[in-house]
Write a protein that holds these residues in place. Structure first.
Motif, PDB file in Angstrom:
ATOM      1  N   ASN A 157       8.994  17.705  27.738  1.00  0.00           N
ATOM      2  CA  ASN A 157      10.393  18.114  27.585  1.00  0.00           C
ATOM      3  C   ASN A 157      10.616  18.896  26.294  1.00  0.00           C
ATOM      4  O   ASN A 157      11.705  19.385  26.037  1.00  0.00           O
ATOM      5  CB  ASN A 157      11.337  16.912  27.656  1.00  0.00           C
ATOM      6  CG  ASN A 157      11.087  15.909  26.561  1.00  0.00           C
ATOM      7  OD1 ASN A 157      10.287  16.153  25.660  1.00  0.00           O
ATOM      8  ND2 ASN A 157      11.749  14.774  26.631  1.00  0.00           N
ATOM      9  N   PHE A 328       8.156  23.969  33.130  1.00  0.00           N
ATOM     10  CA  PHE A 328       8.464  22.541  33.003  1.00  0.00           C
ATOM     11  C   PHE A 328       8.142  21.809  34.298  1.00  0.00           C
ATOM     12  O   PHE A 328       7.578  20.717  34.299  1.00  0.00           O
ATOM     13  CB  PHE A 328       9.938  22.371  32.628  1.00  0.00           C
ATOM     14  CG  PHE A 328      10.346  20.958  32.293  1.00  0.00           C
ATOM     15  CD1 PHE A 328       9.493  20.108  31.601  1.00  0.00           C
ATOM     16  CD2 PHE A 328      11.597  20.479  32.662  1.00  0.00           C
ATOM     17  CE1 PHE A 328       9.875  18.808  31.288  1.00  0.00           C
ATOM     18  CE2 PHE A 328      11.978  19.181  32.350  1.00  0.00           C
ATOM     19  CZ  PHE A 328      11.118  18.347  31.667  1.00  0.00           C
ATOM     20  N   LYS A 329       8.485  22.448  35.426  1.00  0.00           N
ATOM     21  CA  LYS A 329       8.200  21.826  36.714  1.00  0.00           C
ATOM     22  C   LYS A 329       6.694  21.635  36.920  1.00  0.00           C
ATOM     23  O   LYS A 329       6.251  20.569  37.337  1.00  0.00           O
ATOM     24  CB  LYS A 329       8.765  22.674  37.853  1.00  0.00           C
ATOM     25  CG  LYS A 329      10.130  22.193  38.223  1.00  0.00           C
ATOM     26  CD  LYS A 329      10.700  22.805  39.471  1.00  0.00           C
ATOM     27  CE  LYS A 329      12.164  22.400  39.528  1.00  0.00           C
ATOM     28  NZ  LYS A 329      13.052  23.466  39.898  1.00  0.00           N
ATOM     29  N   LYS A 332       5.411  18.814  34.682  1.00  0.00           N
ATOM     30  CA  LYS A 332       5.758  17.492  35.237  1.00  0.00           C
ATOM     31  C   LYS A 332       4.842  17.158  36.409  1.00  0.00           C
ATOM     32  O   LYS A 332       4.381  16.029  36.546  1.00  0.00           O
ATOM     33  CB  LYS A 332       7.213  17.494  35.714  1.00  0.00           C
ATOM     34  CG  LYS A 332       8.213  17.331  34.582  1.00  0.00           C
ATOM     35  CD  LYS A 332       8.500  15.862  34.378  1.00  0.00           C
ATOM     36  CE  LYS A 332       9.430  15.640  33.199  1.00  0.00           C
ATOM     37  NZ  LYS A 332       9.274  14.329  32.593  1.00  0.00           N
ATOM     38  N   ASN A 337       3.872  13.815  30.771  1.00  0.00           N
ATOM     39  CA  ASN A 337       5.156  13.088  30.677  1.00  0.00           C
ATOM     40  C   ASN A 337       6.083  13.674  29.647  1.00  0.00           C
ATOM     41  O   ASN A 337       5.667  14.467  28.820  1.00  0.00           O
ATOM     42  CB  ASN A 337       4.922  11.615  30.361  1.00  0.00           C
ATOM     43  CG  ASN A 337       4.489  11.377  28.956  1.00  0.00           C
ATOM     44  OD1 ASN A 337       3.447  11.873  28.529  1.00  0.00           O
ATOM     45  ND2 ASN A 337       5.248  10.646  28.197  1.00  0.00           N
TER      46      ASN A 337
END
Lengths: 337, 540
Positions: A157, A328-329, A332, A337
């Motif tokens: 993140n 980001f996708k 993930k 994490n």
């Protein structure tokens, strides 16, 4: 009842206004920035009002305020964040006058301009890794089996990581990046946690062989501002700039732009020009340990020591923004994490 | 006739005012519902997505960890200080409440800075031997770090509630048990635990609600939970749909604990009403290793939950005093005090109006809605902020007004947000007293010719006064610690202790965050001390 009524009344009619002012939305939070803004105030007589929050919080708020917003300048760390604000129409075009011309083309566009820059590079522990093994390393190499369980990096993140992966996406495409991420995650020495400094500390402690972190964190630790133990720890690691034989190391910026509904556009333009004066650049960089964005700015020794390397100028930094959500996708999905 | 008519008009105006207040408090929750109905979401798909699973997994793991740990820490310490006499027991029974002064996210900062590589623990241990530091210092993982930080700052809920039932527990019951030949273990399992169960449930429900709505701690450790999920989908993906859906889901999740709490509160009534309220149980004197163990347990808990973060913050504040000058500190104090006063006055006034009209009007609609209104406490601060912004956008677009300009980025928006969150604190505090005031007093006063407002002024107010001050203190503690609402809705150039601590800490200046954090702790400690001194000290 009367008391309640008066109370409501007092709530409605209390408001304040200034005439010669500049409302600055910033995601940077260096106490020294505030001192710099005071200098701007002294010079121009324009009062700088600051609201500080994470970039996306600021963006949401500006969107919600719409045309009623009092914000004049948006100052954000990370090109992706700037692009995201631009996409939503938050910025007005600025005049490329005076000091603004000095900024390299890949670090600005019509709507925002880079103010400081940083590189996201690799740090290694010379006790665990031989310089010759690593001197030609690239970001792509980080997925190699050789580094199984040995890389420290913060969470997905984190926007700096998203920008780094976005740049890989842009250079190498989605299929490559997906595979690369899968292998990279296997190479993590521990569950991603902590800030960039924590990654460097993990390498210093011998827990990880390599860390990925921004340059200014390293300089900050060396400065002793984080205490003697951290200074000693930083001395146990060495920086290495990846991809020096091809495109160069990943560069990111802090940048600012004039907001489209700004009530004080003239002041905003003046403020941008001020940020790119040599005086302001020295001030900004010496306290945050970022790199100045214009040439011939004098900076302190810690910055000078890590300043000379090949930068990835083949990519327009605004690309990070275009690809951040996709990055980001994928991160993930790869189990980062 | 005339008097009756006047009476009815004033009854109606109180009723409408109360309903208006309740709608105001409920409006953010209603907005979330509305936004969810309004959008065609692919819920099934989302439910089965990996992201949702990981939010759920982490939230549930943290929740269970925190519940078990707070039950253990709060329950054991309450049991020890209520039934036994040992060194320092009189000190511990109040000082353990000081943990309320530490917000979980600030605990998280100190915990991680203490145990990180080359952190303070390292400095301490490596003074003796560097090798030792490698084996001796535990690694704080994101999940365990969150669980520890939340548990050590929230166990007070279990402690205070359990202790108060232990204190109020009927001595007769225990005596009866003894006469039936119960030994200590039997007494504990068959009498003490069953009667304390509702209180333990209330404590644990509060802990669960706080844990699920926590944003600061999990975001600092970077754990994907519902709250960070809301934040991510809203902020990173611009996906308001998912954010709203997650908010709704989280609210339902929390409402479950909220319901559990309400039911437990109902169960608690009947042993509070008996007459052995003020009798003190004879305490067993613990000596030798048992006494030492009891002392050590309480001392360890007090030091880890309160002294540890306090000492570190004092140390860092002195080391980094240059980050904030006196003017800034005064300004932060002024801002926090201003917020405390404005919001407490507003919250207390509104909840007083609603509880009062609930009592005198006997309206079924009102009592239904007022029991709903306290659910605002179940809304995480981050959800409150999101929904308040959506709410004003909705109103503005329907009515072509600029309410947003007044409420978003202004003190009024903050007061509104706090009211949604903390209304229930004041409501419950006032309601508790009302439940104890016999309704026949109202009837006698009516017969004596008082009208309803003068009953409030002359009969209820003197009885309520003490608890209004208590409500003020409780709200103040919450306001001074509150983070997400303040962070998102505050005006220009407006920092409070919590926003300034959070911003410094998230910009890698944890040590500098010590100064504002220290002030949060000092202010809350003072307020907690006052409430202990004036409201909680054992009735002799």
């Amino acid at each position: 009842m009367r008391v309640t009524f008066l109370f409501f009344l007092s709530l409605i009619f209390v408001s304040s206004s200034y005439s010669n002012e500049l409302n600055l939305f910033t995601s940077r939070h260096y106490p020294s920035d505030l001192i710099l803004f005071k200098k701007f105030e002294e010079k121009t007589g324009i009062k700088v009002n600051v609201i500080n929050a994470k970039s996306k919080v600021l963006e949401k708020r500006l969107l919600d305020e719409g045309s009623k917003s009092k914000g004049d300048v948006l100052f954000l760390a990370d090109a992706g964040a700037l692009y995201s604000a631009e996409e939503k129409g938050l910025f007005a075009k600025y005049n490329e006058s005076r000091s603004l011309k000095l900024v390299p083309a890949s670090l600005k566009n019509d709507y925002w301009v880079g103010v400081t820059k940083r590189a996201r590079i690799i740090f290694y522990n010379p006790n665990l890794v031989n310089y010759n093994e690593i001197k030609n390393i690239s970001y792509e190499d980080l997925s190699s089996k050789k580094w199984r369980k040995s890389i420290a990096i913060r969470q997905s993140n984190n926007i700096y990581n998203q920008s780094l992966v976005a740049s890989i996406l842009e250079h190498k495409g989605e299929d490559f990046t997906r595979e690369w991420l899968k292998k990279l995650v296997k190479n993590f020495s521990r569950k991603p946690q902590g800030n960039d400094r924590a990654q460097i500390l993990s390498v210093a402690a011998g827990e990880s062989k390599l860390a990925i972190a921004n340059t200014y964190y390293y300089a900050l630790m060396l400065s002793g501002k984080k205490g003697d133990d951290q200074k000693k720890a930083a001395q146990k690691v060495e920086p290495i700039f990846p991809n020096q034989n091809d495109r160069g190391a990943h560069i990111n910026i802090s940048g600012a732009g004039i907001l489209s509904y700004s009530p004080n556009k003239k002041n905003a333009q003046e403020f941008l020009e001020f940020l790119l004066t040599k005086e302001a650049q020295t001030n900004l960089c010496n306290s945050s340990f970022e790199f100045p964005i214009i040439q011939n700015v004098s900076t302190n020794k810690l910055i000078n020591n890590i300043k000379n390397f090949k930068e990835d100028i083949y990519i327009d930094v605004s690309t990070y923004g275009k690809r951040q959500a996709q990055a980001f996708k994928l991160m993930k999905k790869a189990g980062w994490n | 006739m005339n008097i009756n008519l006047n009476q009815r008009v004033s009854d109606n105006s109180i009723l409408f005012l109360s309903l208006f207040i309740i709608i105001l408090i409920l409006s953010p929750i209603l907005t979330i519902f509305f936004e969810n109905i309004n959008q065609k979401s692919d819920y099934l798909n989302f439910f089965s997505s990996g992201e949702f699973r990981s939010y759920t997994m982490n939230s549930v793991v943290i929740l269970i960890g925190v519940l078990l740990l707070t039950l253990f820490l709060g329950g054991v310490s309450a049991y020890l200080v209520s039934f036994y006499e040992f060194v320092g027991v009189n000190f511990f029974k109040y000082s353990l409440l000081m943990s309320f002064a530490i917000p979980p996210y600030i605990y998280a900062y100190t915990l991680s800075a203490f145990f990180e590589n080359f952190g303070i623990a390292y400095s301490l241990v490596s003074f003796f031997s560097e090798d030792l530091s490698k084996t001796l210092i535990p690694k704080i993982e994101p999940l365990s770090g969150s669980i520890i930080s939340l548990s050590l700052t929230l166990f007070g809920y279990v402690f205070i509630l359990t202790r108060s039932t232990f204190l109020n527990q009927s001595r007769d019951l225990i005596e009866v048990g003894k006469s039936l030949g119960f030994n200590n273990i039997d007494t504990f399992l068959k009498i003490i635990i069953p009667t304390a169960r509702p209180a333990i449930f209330i404590g644990l429900s509060l802990v669960a609600m706080e844990t699920l709505s926590d944003f600061g701690t999990v975001s600092f450790f970077g754990v994907s939970t519902y709250t960070t999920g809301i934040y991510n989908s809203w902020f990173i993906f611009d996906d308001l749909k998912t954010a709203n859906f997650l908010s709704l889901f989280l609210i339902f999740f929390i409402l479950f604990f909220f319901g559990l709490e309400s039911i437990s509160r109902k169960n608690i009534k009947f042993f509070n009403s008996n007459n052995s309220f003020n009798k003190k149980n004879k305490k067993v004197i613990l000596s030798g290793y048992k006494g030492f163990f009891a002392f050590f347990f309480c001392f360890f808990l007090f030091s880890t939950s309160f002294l540890f973060p306090l000492v570190l913050m004092v140390k860092w504040s002195f080391m980094n005093s240059s980050y904030l000058d006196l003017n800034q500190i005064l300004q932060l104090n002024y801002n926090s005090i201003k917020l405390i006063f404005l919001s407490s006055i507003f919250i207390i006034l509104t909840s007083l109006i609603v509880t009062f009209s609930g009592r005198v009007l006997k309206s079924k609609i009102l009592s239904f809605f007022s029991s709903l209104s306290i659910s605002g406490y179940a809304m995480p601060g981050i959800v409150v902020s999101v929904s308040i912004i959506s709410l004003f956008s909705l109103i503005d677009s329907f009515l072509d007004m600029n309410l947003r300009g007044y409420f978003i980025g202004s003190i009024y928006g903050l007061i509104f947000g706090y009211s949604v969150r903390f209304y229930s604190i004041s409501f419950n505090t006032i309601k508790t007293v009302y439940l104890k005031i016999n309704k026949s007093i109202d009837e006698s006063a009516l017969l004596l010719g008082f009208n309803k407002l003068s009953i409030l002024k002359n009969v209820h107010y003197p009885l309520l006064k003490k608890n209004l001050i208590f409500a003020f203190i409780l709200i103040s503690i919450e306001v001074i610690k509150e983070l997400p609402i303040t962070l998102i809705l505050r005006p220009f150039n407006f920092e409070t202790f919590s926003t300034s601590a959070f911003n410094l800490a998230s910009n890698d200046l944890v040590e500098a965050a010590a100064i504002p954090s220290l002030f949060i702790v000092l202010w809350s400690s003072l307020l907690i001390f006052l409430s202990i001194k004036f409201f909680l000290i054992d009735k002799k």
